[in-house]
Design a protein around this motif. Sequence first.
Motif, PDB file in Angstrom:
ATOM      1  N   ASP A  62      34.100  69.044  12.042  1.00  0.00           N
ATOM      2  CA  ASP A  62      33.042  69.700  12.162  1.00  0.00           C
ATOM      3  C   ASP A  62      32.967  70.275  13.418  1.00  0.00           C
ATOM      4  OD1 ASP A  62      30.162  70.091  12.991  1.00  0.00           O
ATOM      5  OD2 ASP A  62      29.463  68.256  11.857  1.00  0.00           O
ATOM      6  N   ARG A  69      34.170  64.417   9.327  1.00  0.00           N
ATOM      7  CA  ARG A  69      33.128  63.534   8.749  1.00  0.00           C
ATOM      8  C   ARG A  69      33.612  63.513   7.093  1.00  0.00           C
ATOM      9  NH1 ARG A  69      27.432  65.530  11.226  1.00  0.00           N
ATOM     10  NH2 ARG A  69      27.960  64.864  13.377  1.00  0.00           N
ATOM     11  N   GLU A  71      31.741  63.791   4.781  1.00  0.00           N
ATOM     12  CA  GLU A  71      31.200  64.959   4.422  1.00  0.00           C
ATOM     13  C   GLU A  71      32.089  66.000   3.956  1.00  0.00           C
ATOM     14  OE1 GLU A  71      27.318  67.098   5.459  1.00  0.00           O
ATOM     15  OE2 GLU A  71      28.939  67.595   6.922  1.00  0.00           O
ATOM     16  N   TRP A 113      31.643  57.422   8.138  1.00  0.00           N
ATOM     17  CA  TRP A 113      31.386  58.668   8.088  1.00  0.00           C
ATOM     18  C   TRP A 113      31.807  59.589   9.109  1.00  0.00           C
ATOM     19  CZ3 TRP A 113      27.897  61.748  10.784  1.00  0.00           C
ATOM     20  CH2 TRP A 113      27.014  61.256  11.820  1.00  0.00           C
ATOM     21  N   PRO A 126      29.079  54.204   6.574  1.00  0.00           N
ATOM     22  CA  PRO A 126      29.332  55.373   5.470  1.00  0.00           C
ATOM     23  C   PRO A 126      28.120  56.408   5.395  1.00  0.00           C
ATOM     24  CG  PRO A 126      28.776  53.544   4.263  1.00  0.00           C
ATOM     25  CD  PRO A 126      28.376  52.946   5.544  1.00  0.00           C
ATOM     26  N   ASP A 129      26.709  60.584   0.999  1.00  0.00           N
ATOM     27  CA  ASP A 129      27.365  62.006   0.195  1.00  0.00           C
ATOM     28  C   ASP A 129      28.800  62.105   0.344  1.00  0.00           C
ATOM     29  OD1 ASP A 129      27.033  62.175   2.847  1.00  0.00           O
ATOM     30  OD2 ASP A 129      26.585  64.366   2.785  1.00  0.00           O
ATOM     31  N   VAL A 188      21.518  55.541   3.726  1.00  0.00           N
ATOM     32  CA  VAL A 188      22.760  54.747   3.919  1.00  0.00           C
ATOM     33  C   VAL A 188      22.519  53.356   3.413  1.00  0.00           C
ATOM     34  CG1 VAL A 188      23.431  55.676   6.229  1.00  0.00           C
ATOM     35  CG2 VAL A 188      21.503  53.838   6.170  1.00  0.00           C
ATOM     36  N   TYR A 198      21.468  64.212  -1.162  1.00  0.00           N
ATOM     37  CA  TYR A 198      22.494  63.572  -1.986  1.00  0.00           C
ATOM     38  C   TYR A 198      22.230  63.516  -3.323  1.00  0.00           C
ATOM     39  CZ  TYR A 198      23.391  61.887   3.078  1.00  0.00           C
ATOM     40  OH  TYR A 198      23.833  61.734   4.259  1.00  0.00           O
ATOM     41  N   TYR A 244      14.890  63.748   4.641  1.00  0.00           N
ATOM     42  CA  TYR A 244      15.040  62.352   4.231  1.00  0.00           C
ATOM     43  C   TYR A 244      13.566  62.227   3.640  1.00  0.00           C
ATOM     44  CZ  TYR A 244      18.261  61.541   7.973  1.00  0.00           C
ATOM     45  OH  TYR A 244      19.391  61.694   8.975  1.00  0.00           O
ATOM     46  N   SER A 262      18.714  71.304   7.981  1.00  0.00           N
ATOM     47  CA  SER A 262      19.996  71.443   7.550  1.00  0.00           C
ATOM     48  C   SER A 262      20.145  70.722   6.306  1.00  0.00           C
ATOM     49  CB  SER A 262      21.113  70.939   8.834  1.00  0.00           C
ATOM     50  OG  SER A 262      20.935  71.637  10.006  1.00  0.00           O
ATOM     51  N   ASP A 263      20.156  69.197   6.205  1.00  0.00           N
ATOM     52  CA  ASP A 263      20.716  68.560   4.998  1.00  0.00           C
ATOM     53  C   ASP A 263      19.934  69.280   3.758  1.00  0.00           C
ATOM     54  OD1 ASP A 263      21.609  66.998   7.033  1.00  0.00           O
ATOM     55  OD2 ASP A 263      20.968  64.968   5.617  1.00  0.00           O
ATOM     56  N   LEU A 318      19.656  75.922  12.392  1.00  0.00           N
ATOM     57  CA  LEU A 318      21.102  75.885  12.813  1.00  0.00           C
ATOM     58  C   LEU A 318      21.937  76.501  12.165  1.00  0.00           C
ATOM     59  CD1 LEU A 318      21.932  74.245  15.462  1.00  0.00           C
ATOM     60  CD2 LEU A 318      21.972  72.314  14.301  1.00  0.00           C
ATOM     61  N   ARG A 357      29.266  76.625  15.492  1.00  0.00           N
ATOM     62  CA  ARG A 357      28.560  75.913  14.611  1.00  0.00           C
ATOM     63  C   ARG A 357      29.061  76.095  13.207  1.00  0.00           C
ATOM     64  NH1 ARG A 357      26.040  71.263  15.304  1.00  0.00           N
ATOM     65  NH2 ARG A 357      25.189  71.097  17.198  1.00  0.00           N
ATOM     66  N   TYR A 360      29.560  73.439   8.725  1.00  0.00           N
ATOM     67  CA  TYR A 360      28.575  73.242   7.841  1.00  0.00           C
ATOM     68  C   TYR A 360      28.402  74.637   6.987  1.00  0.00           C
ATOM     69  CZ  TYR A 360      24.715  71.321   5.538  1.00  0.00           C
ATOM     70  OH  TYR A 360      23.705  70.447   4.631  1.00  0.00           O
TER      71      TYR A 360
HETATM   72  O1  LIG Z   1      22.631  58.894  10.940  1.00  0.00           O
HETATM   73  C1  LIG Z   1      23.991  59.285  10.221  1.00  0.00           C
HETATM   74  C2  LIG Z   1      23.874  60.399   9.290  1.00  0.00           C
HETATM   75  O2  LIG Z   1      23.380  61.541  10.406  1.00  0.00           O
HETATM   76  C3  LIG Z   1      24.950  60.734   8.520  1.00  0.00           C
HETATM   77  O3  LIG Z   1      24.656  61.816   7.952  1.00  0.00           O
HETATM   78  C4  LIG Z   1      25.804  62.607   7.726  1.00  0.00           C
HETATM   79  C5  LIG Z   1      25.634  63.812   8.689  1.00  0.00           C
HETATM   80  O4  LIG Z   1      24.637  64.737   8.640  1.00  0.00           O
HETATM   81  C6  LIG Z   1      24.711  65.248   7.258  1.00  0.00           C
HETATM   82  O5  LIG Z   1      25.054  66.768   7.410  1.00  0.00           O
HETATM   83  C7  LIG Z   1      25.001  67.556   8.424  1.00  0.00           C
HETATM   84  C8  LIG Z   1      24.237  68.634   8.336  1.00  0.00           C
HETATM   85  O6  LIG Z   1      23.863  69.192   9.621  1.00  0.00           O
HETATM   86  C9  LIG Z   1      25.072  69.778  10.262  1.00  0.00           C
HETATM   87  O7  LIG Z   1      24.632  70.297  11.505  1.00  0.00           O
HETATM   88  C10 LIG Z   1      26.250  68.915  10.300  1.00  0.00           C
HETATM   89  O8  LIG Z   1      27.230  69.396  10.848  1.00  0.00           O
HETATM   90  C11 LIG Z   1      26.398  68.138   9.041  1.00  0.00           C
HETATM   91  O9  LIG Z   1      27.333  67.259   9.077  1.00  0.00           O
HETATM   92  C12 LIG Z   1      25.584  64.836   6.337  1.00  0.00           C
HETATM   93  O10 LIG Z   1      25.453  64.970   5.066  1.00  0.00           O
HETATM   94  C13 LIG Z   1      25.799  63.383   6.333  1.00  0.00           C
HETATM   95  O11 LIG Z   1      26.944  62.860   5.808  1.00  0.00           O
HETATM   96  O12 LIG Z   1      25.174  59.631   7.558  1.00  0.00           O
HETATM   97  C14 LIG Z   1      25.448  58.227   8.155  1.00  0.00           C
HETATM   98  C15 LIG Z   1      24.103  57.919   9.101  1.00  0.00           C
HETATM   99  O13 LIG Z   1      24.383  56.667   9.713  1.00  0.00           O
END
Ligand SMILES: O[C@@H]1[C@@H](O)[C@H](O[C@@H]2CO[C@@H](O[C@@H]3CO[C@@H](O)[C@H](O)[C@H]3O)[C@H](O)[C@H]2O)OC[C@H]1O
Length: 379
Positions: A62, A69, A71, A113, A126, A129, A188, A198, A244, A262-263, A318, A357, A360
């Motif tokens: 990352d 990660r 991910e 993770w 963990p 995802d 989580v 997810y 979320y 982002s997510d 981002l 950046r 992702y």
């Molecule tokens: O609090 C953490 C939680 O943050 C973690 O989630 C992982 C990280 O974030 C998710 O993706 C990110 C999206 O934004 C981009 O800028 C990042 O580079 C990406 O990694 C990712 O899907 C999650 O796996 O999960 C554990 C919690 O404790």
Amino acid sequence: MNNLNRMGAYQTGHYRNLLLDYGYSEDLIAVKLELTWEQLFGDNEATRIYYPVGNEMGYILDTGNLDVRTEGMSYGMMMAVQLDKKDVFDRLWRWASLYMYMTSGENKGYFAWSCNTDGTKRANGPAPDGEEYFALALLFASHRWGDQSSPLDYGVKARALLHDCVHNGEDGKGYPMWNRSNHLIKFVPNCEFTDPSYHLPHFYELFALWANEADRQFWNEAAVASRQFLTQACHPVTGLAPEYAYYDGSPNDERGFGHFFSDSYRVAANIGLDAEWFGTSGWMRKEVDCIQSFFANKHPDDYRRYTISGKPFEEKSLHPVGLVATNAMASLAYPEGTYARASVELFWNTPVREGNRRYYDNCLYLFALLALSGHFRIW
Ligand SMILES: O[C@@H]1[C@@H](O)[C@H](O[C@@H]2CO[C@@H](O[C@@H]3CO[C@@H](O)[C@H](O)[C@H]3O)[C@H](O)[C@H]2O)OC[C@H]1O
């Protein structure tokens, strides 16, 4: 297989090459696919996200957060199995097995993770995802290449992981990754809310075929529950989902993640791949149309954080390239939609991202390219 009245590649055996259907030439598509793999997995410092370690291992970095990660590792494995890159797949899996896998404590059976590039853990919990992508990538590897000795006994590892995801906590220690009553994936394991991005019902359909027999019904129900959940989590007008959400789909903004950021981008891409594999639906078409029309009059340089009803914040996105990619991948659910072709054209004309950046964005970019060219397959 649960009650799907839809037809996708799983049923027909045919993977649509939407890029070809939209008029891009077969040669150019092949070149772009090869070039993009090379940009991400080769040694171009401006675009790479993959770093080999010694003769046997490697990781996905990352580049924005300077960590490794689950991910990214699981995404890299999925990309590698799709493109028949066994060496890369095995290197990533060896690294994840050695450094990320947890053999004791509350999260035994899951993967940490976030790790440093030297393999030391930055977290002891963990991110689900990662586990779901690891599991399906391993099952595909098992089918494509056959199981070898541990840790390359892919199918064995996938089934053990899926078992733990569903059964952890039954002995009073730890928690499952899915809520056992409503069948929804958690953000989580030790919390009771979720992350819409997810939800991968198209993965659960396959877990229902290939996981331990005792859990197949669970995975069928998870596919149904996630498809229903997504209809509740996506805004009916904008199509935007929060990062979320509570189990009823409403945004969970307790920690500031109740908006489209982002997510969330992955939700539209996931719907596109679900449609490609298992067929589309009226709701999926509408959802894709809503989100693509929301972004149709916006320039990627001005993408922002938005409330799910579409109110922009000052804060810029981002990962604008990632969002261009996921909106394009969504076209698989509604290729005739008003903005489907333009969304794909914008993606086609957008280069992979450079700079710190890039991780992702470029992951989402390669997934979109695989899916839109008919190369994101069920193995
Ligand atoms: O609090 C953490 C939680 O943050 C973690 O989630 C992982 C990280 O974030 C998710 O993706 C990110 C999206 O934004 C981009 O800028 C990042 O580079 C990406 O990694 C990712 O899907 C999650 O796996 O999960 C554990 C919690 O404790």
